[in-house]
Write an enzyme that holds these catalytic residues in place. Structure first.
Site, PDB file in Angstrom:
ATOM      1  N   HIS A 125       0.839  -1.199   0.000  1.00  0.00           N
ATOM      2  CA  HIS A 125       0.000   0.000   0.000  1.00  0.00           C
ATOM      3  C   HIS A 125       0.880   1.257   0.000  1.00  0.00           C
ATOM      4  CE1 HIS A 125      -2.926   2.979   1.365  1.00  0.00           C
ATOM      5  NE2 HIS A 125      -3.849   2.145   0.932  1.00  0.00           N
ATOM      6  N   GLU A 127       0.653   4.082   1.414  1.00  0.00           N
ATOM      7  CA  GLU A 127       0.879   4.683   2.748  1.00  0.00           C
ATOM      8  C   GLU A 127       2.082   4.012   3.429  1.00  0.00           C
ATOM      9  OE1 GLU A 127      -2.547   4.593   5.435  1.00  0.00           O
ATOM     10  OE2 GLU A 127      -1.178   4.681   7.126  1.00  0.00           O
TER      11      GLU A 127
END
Ligand code: SF4
Length: 293
Positions: A125, A127
């Site tokens: 991901h 993030e």
């Protein structure tokens, strides 16, 4: 008679609302093209609308000319990207969610303090990729089963989570780390799951247990939506992901009297309203079929 129970929090979370507002305002104000490196938020329906308003999604900075406007997404950007964008002299509009920025600060702090940083989340991901850039060598752990014995023994460790992680997984990972590493010297635990995520997950649990079928409205690309789906399915097998109005609602609604409806953090209110409208149409059709028998 079919009844639909809506979650209290319908529509965008605060971070996504802020990001979309800034992007829309930038698109209105900007006299030249506005670019985004990848999607600003993880919802293709919203991205389609922003593209119609002239947002241009690119996969690389290579072809962008200096002084072009570049939106940095809500889930954060890696240092590598930031440095490349600055080098090109791009005009940066950073819509990183404040919760994500806070996790980044904590991550840097732990790393600077010389702790082994452990991130409970999905390493693919964006993030988490950005966090790995801030704390090189950090560990990512997605589930408690991934934890090995004594890997952190005699070490000082700092544990943080992806903002959209589930509390159950986060606490299970923390507990497993401690059990399998009894000789760890020091542990700093920061529960960095954002409040919006926690509220939505609690609501999904409550709804799943009180309806015949639960609909999670959101994209299969969205991490928090996928986690809501898992949470719902653990309690109610009839939990479905509904990405847009093209979903097979006839099948989903069959033999269901009570429907629960909740959405992922990057799902707009208008999409939820469209689905509710569609549910009503399908319910009327099913009722008519039933009375024709
Ligand atoms: S889910 Fe939480 S961290 Fe992610 S954008 Fe929304 S408020 Fe921010």
């Amino acid at each position: 008679m079919l009844s639909v129970k809506l979650a209290k929090n319908i529509g965008f979370c605060s971070g996504v609302r802020r990001a979309v507002d800034i992007v829309e305002e930038t698109l209105i104000q900007s006299k030249s093209k506005v670019y985004s490196l990848g999607p600003v938020i993880h919802n293709p329906e919203v991205i389609k609308r922003l593209e119609k308003k002239n947002l241009c999604i690119v996969n690389s900075l290579d072809n962008l000319e200096g002084s072009s406007t570049l939106i940095l997404p809500s889930h954060g950007s890696s240092r590598k990207i930031l440095n490349a964008a600055k080098k090109k002299n791009l005009r940066l509009i950073d819509v990183t969610c404040p919760y994500v920025s806070l996790v980044q600060k904590i991550c840097v702090l732990l790393h600077k303090q010389g702790l082994e940083v452990i991130i409970v989340g999905d390493r693919k991901h964006p993030e988490i990729k950005a966090l790995l850039d801030l704390a090189p060598g950090a560990y990512t752990i997605d589930k408690p089963e991934d934890i090995k014995e004594n890997i952190f023994s005699y070490k000082k460790i700092g544990i943080i989570s992806q903002t959209t992680q589930t509390k159950d997984v986060f606490f299970a990972v923390v507990s497993e780390i401690l059990q399998k590493n009894p000789k760890v010297l020091e542990v700093h635990v920061y529960n960095t799951i954002c409040l919006d995520t926690l509220h939505r997950q609690d609501e999904a649990k409550k709804l799943a247990g009180s309806v015949d079928a639960l609909l999670i409205i959101g994209s299969s690309l969205s991490a928090n939506t996928k986690r809501l789906l898992c949470i719902g399915r653990k309690i109610n097998k009839r939990t479905y992901l509904v990405e847009n109005e093209k979903a097979n609602l006839d099948k989903i609604l069959k033999n269901a009297n009570k429907i629960g409806l909740i959405n992922g953090a990057s799902t707009p209110q208008w999409l939820v309203k469209e689905i509710v409208k569609k549910i009503k149409e399908v319910a009327e059709k099913l009722l008519k079929c039933h009375s024709d028998l």
